[in-house]
Design an enzyme around this catalytic site. Structure first.
Site, PDB file in Angstrom:
ATOM      1  N   HIS A  99      40.783  41.057  47.647  1.00 29.74           N
ATOM      2  CA  HIS A  99      39.820  41.984  47.038  1.00 29.74           C
ATOM      3  C   HIS A  99      38.853  41.204  46.162  1.00 29.74           C
ATOM      4  O   HIS A  99      39.096  40.033  45.829  1.00 29.74           O
ATOM      5  CB  HIS A  99      40.548  43.016  46.165  1.00 29.74           C
ATOM      6  CG  HIS A  99      41.187  42.418  44.942  1.00 29.74           C
ATOM      7  ND1 HIS A  99      42.332  41.639  45.009  1.00 29.74           N
ATOM      8  CD2 HIS A  99      40.832  42.440  43.623  1.00 29.74           C
ATOM      9  CE1 HIS A  99      42.661  41.229  43.804  1.00 29.74           C
ATOM     10  NE2 HIS A  99      41.760  41.687  42.939  1.00 29.74           N
ATOM     11  N   ASP A 101      36.994  42.165  42.284  1.00 30.37           N
ATOM     12  CA  ASP A 101      37.309  43.119  41.225  1.00 30.37           C
ATOM     13  C   ASP A 101      36.254  44.233  41.136  1.00 30.37           C
ATOM     14  O   ASP A 101      35.064  43.971  41.003  1.00 30.37           O
ATOM     15  CB  ASP A 101      37.414  42.392  39.874  1.00 30.37           C
ATOM     16  CG  ASP A 101      38.604  41.439  39.839  1.00 30.37           C
ATOM     17  OD1 ASP A 101      39.607  41.714  40.527  1.00 30.37           O
ATOM     18  OD2 ASP A 101      38.531  40.421  39.114  1.00 30.37           O
ATOM     19  N   HIS A 258      39.741  37.391  46.221  1.00 29.14           N
ATOM     20  CA  HIS A 258      40.932  36.695  45.721  1.00 29.14           C
ATOM     21  C   HIS A 258      42.191  37.520  45.981  1.00 29.14           C
ATOM     22  O   HIS A 258      42.112  38.711  46.323  1.00 29.14           O
ATOM     23  CB  HIS A 258      40.781  36.309  44.252  1.00 29.14           C
ATOM     24  CG  HIS A 258      40.581  37.451  43.301  1.00 29.14           C
ATOM     25  ND1 HIS A 258      39.377  38.091  43.146  1.00 29.14           N
ATOM     26  CD2 HIS A 258      41.427  38.065  42.458  1.00 29.14           C
ATOM     27  CE1 HIS A 258      39.482  39.034  42.237  1.00 29.14           C
ATOM     28  NE2 HIS A 258      40.726  39.061  41.797  1.00 29.14           N
ATOM     29  N   ARG A 273      43.113  38.412  31.567  1.00 27.24           N
ATOM     30  CA  ARG A 273      41.898  38.441  32.374  1.00 27.24           C
ATOM     31  C   ARG A 273      40.731  39.049  31.609  1.00 27.24           C
ATOM     32  O   ARG A 273      40.877  40.114  31.002  1.00 27.24           O
ATOM     33  CB  ARG A 273      42.113  39.238  33.664  1.00 27.24           C
ATOM     34  CG  ARG A 273      40.984  39.002  34.661  1.00 27.24           C
ATOM     35  CD  ARG A 273      41.147  39.801  35.918  1.00 27.24           C
ATOM     36  NE  ARG A 273      40.697  41.168  35.704  1.00 27.24           N
ATOM     37  CZ  ARG A 273      40.777  42.124  36.613  1.00 27.24           C
ATOM     38  NH1 ARG A 273      41.304  41.872  37.790  1.00 27.24           N
ATOM     39  NH2 ARG A 273      40.350  43.338  36.363  1.00 27.24           N
TER      40      ARG A 273
END
Ligand code: SIN
Length: 282
Positions: A99, A101, A258, A273
């Protein structure tokens, strides 16, 4: 200023000779942005950043973003703890499918940064795939199919229509809002986008969030999407990072996909993150 060693043919570079805890000069900041534009993923080892350091680093690349649906840490709405504990076994993992983000937003994050705090003794690697190289190597037919098309992105995992059942949900340490009708809103993005920094083009589809192509049904779109995804995640275009505690990874969230590997049951893994903003993909 710092050294750059390319990690694979198409994505990833390790930066050495730079310590991110000290002040990042404007020249270094520009060199980092240029390196990210070229390599799409930057890895810096042994940095051991705290959250203020990570926020300062994030600002080098763009304004830190607050994202919907995933609960941030209590002290900072712009930071997500990517945590799977040793007790969460035989379950999904956050980011455990290819995917990028939050592509269902009108302006998805331009990039993301992970800092590694607790890393299992084995496994828990992250993989990236360069969608620039993917686009450049598409067959003529797929390329002409996708080139002038737009894809429909929907916040499927968070929406009411597609919300996953309780037993297929990702690990419980990451609190997510589910069943929000707002996440079912359809957002259109070009299926091929251009990097404003380099002029390079990339396939911009998302196996988690894309439901179909514009003016096509889901059934009509599926065979094309399947063929495109098969190409998009070929190991030839990818890079795999074996994390160590203290590492930092910075990546371009538009030009790459990723994947978080889920192979460390019984061990704890914690990374923080942050994401940074950019103009909408075009
Ligand atoms: C993510 O998808 O941002 C998480 C990646 C990871 O945990 O390796």
């Amino acid at each position: 200023m710092f050294q750059i060693s390319q990690m694979t043919g198409f994505v990833g570079a390790e930066i050495t000779g730079l310590y991110l805890k000290t002040e990042i000069s404007p020249d270094t900041a520009k060199a980092l942005r240029d390196a990210l534009g070229k390599h799409l993923l930057l890895v810096l080892r042994d940095q051991h950043l705290d959250l203020p350091d990570q926020k300062r680093l994030t600002q080098v690349f763009g304004a830190p973003m607050r994202l919907p649906y995933v609960a941030p840490i209590p002290d900072d709405p712009e930071v997500i703890a990517v945590l799977k504990t040793e007790r969460e076994t035989n379950t999904g993992v956050f980011g455990g499918e290819w995917h990028s983000d939050f592509s269902f937003l009108t302006s998805p994050p331009a990039g993301s940064i992970l800092t590694a705090v607790e890393i299992p003794p084995f496994g828990g690697d992250t993989m990236w795939s360069a969608q620039t190289a993917v686009f450049e190597s598409l067959s003529k037919d797929l390329r002409s199919f996708v080139e002038s098309r737009r894809a429909v992105h929907v916040g499927k995992p968070y929406g009411a229509k597609h919300a996953p059942s309780a037993d297929t949900r990702a690990n419980v340490s990451i609190q997510m809002t589910r069943g929000d009708p707002e996440a079912d809103r359809e957002t259109l993005h070009p299926a091929v986008i251009t990097d404003p920094r380099t002029g390079r083009r990339a396939l911009y589809l998302n196996p988690i969030y894309v439901t179909r192509f514009e003016d096509m049904t889901e059934e009509e779109s599926t065979p094309y999407l399947d063929a495109l995804y098969k190409h998009a995640v070929r190991p030839d275009f990818s890079c795999r990072l074996k994390w160590r505690s203290g590492d930092v990874a910075i990546w371009d969230n538009r030009m790459t996909l990723h994947y978080a590997t889920n192979d460390y049951d019984g061990f704890r893994r914690l990374l923080y993150r942050t994401t940074f903003a950019g103009s909408p993909p075009a």
